[in-house]
Scaffold this motif. Structure first.
Motif, PDB file in Angstrom:
ATOM      1  N   ARG A  45       0.831  -1.211   0.000  1.00  0.00           N
ATOM      2  CA  ARG A  45       0.000   0.000   0.000  1.00  0.00           C
ATOM      3  C   ARG A  45       0.862   1.258   0.000  1.00  0.00           C
ATOM      4  NH1 ARG A  45      -5.217  -0.441   0.805  1.00  0.00           N
ATOM      5  NH2 ARG A  45      -5.421   1.607   1.752  1.00  0.00           N
ATOM      6  N   SER A  56      -4.127  -5.880  -2.399  1.00  0.00           N
ATOM      7  CA  SER A  56      -3.231  -5.233  -1.443  1.00  0.00           C
ATOM      8  C   SER A  56      -3.274  -3.721  -1.551  1.00  0.00           C
ATOM      9  CB  SER A  56      -1.791  -5.702  -1.656  1.00  0.00           C
ATOM     10  OG  SER A  56      -1.666  -7.044  -1.293  1.00  0.00           O
ATOM     11  N   THR A  57      -3.426  -3.209  -2.752  1.00  0.00           N
ATOM     12  CA  THR A  57      -3.368  -1.761  -2.935  1.00  0.00           C
ATOM     13  C   THR A  57      -4.724  -1.084  -2.919  1.00  0.00           C
ATOM     14  OG1 THR A  57      -3.333  -2.058  -5.328  1.00  0.00           O
ATOM     15  CG2 THR A  57      -1.214  -1.868  -4.224  1.00  0.00           C
ATOM     16  N   SER A  61      -7.377  -1.149   4.286  1.00  0.00           N
ATOM     17  CA  SER A  61      -6.096  -1.440   4.919  1.00  0.00           C
ATOM     18  C   SER A  61      -6.289  -2.378   6.107  1.00  0.00           C
ATOM     19  CB  SER A  61      -5.401  -0.172   5.375  1.00  0.00           C
ATOM     20  OG  SER A  61      -6.010   0.353   6.527  1.00  0.00           O
TER      21      SER A  61
END
Length: 108
Positions: A45, A56-57, A61
């Motif tokens: 990230r 993941s990005t 989060s």
């Protein structure tokens, strides 16, 4: 000499997550795996890794997800956590309940 993958900050983050999981009763191997996955996702990230998956990005989060599921606030516990509590309290009809129904049934 092998290239170092994690910075000192990420090493501290890994140790902190791993120790927290062990304190909550996870075994050593599970704690290591979850901590490594969490650190790697945070690295992706932040643009610190060479490769990263779309999840993941672009996904929520890890720290935000943990905050939402910390038994406080609007997100609260997951449906599965509520179901297990309802099962422990022997609440009838729990298998057909939605999350909101389970929250009312367990009384929190």
């Amino acid at each position: 000499m092998p290239e170092r993958a994690w910075s000192d900050k990420r090493e501290r983050q890994y140790d902190h997550i791993k120790e927290g999981l062990k304190e909550r009763g996870e075994n050593e191997d599970t704690a290591k795996e979850i901590a490594a996955r969490t650190v790697n996702k945070e690295r992706a990230r932040a643009g610190e890794s060479k490769e990263s998956s779309r999840n993941s990005t672009q996904d929520i989060s890890s720290s935000r997800r943990g905050g939402l599921r910390s038994h406080r606030g609007p997100g609260g516990r997951t449906r599965d956590q509520l179901y297990e509590e309802a099962r422990a309290k022997n609440i009838e009809g729990r298998s057909k309940m939605h999350k909101a129904d389970l929250e009312r049934a367990v009384g929190r």
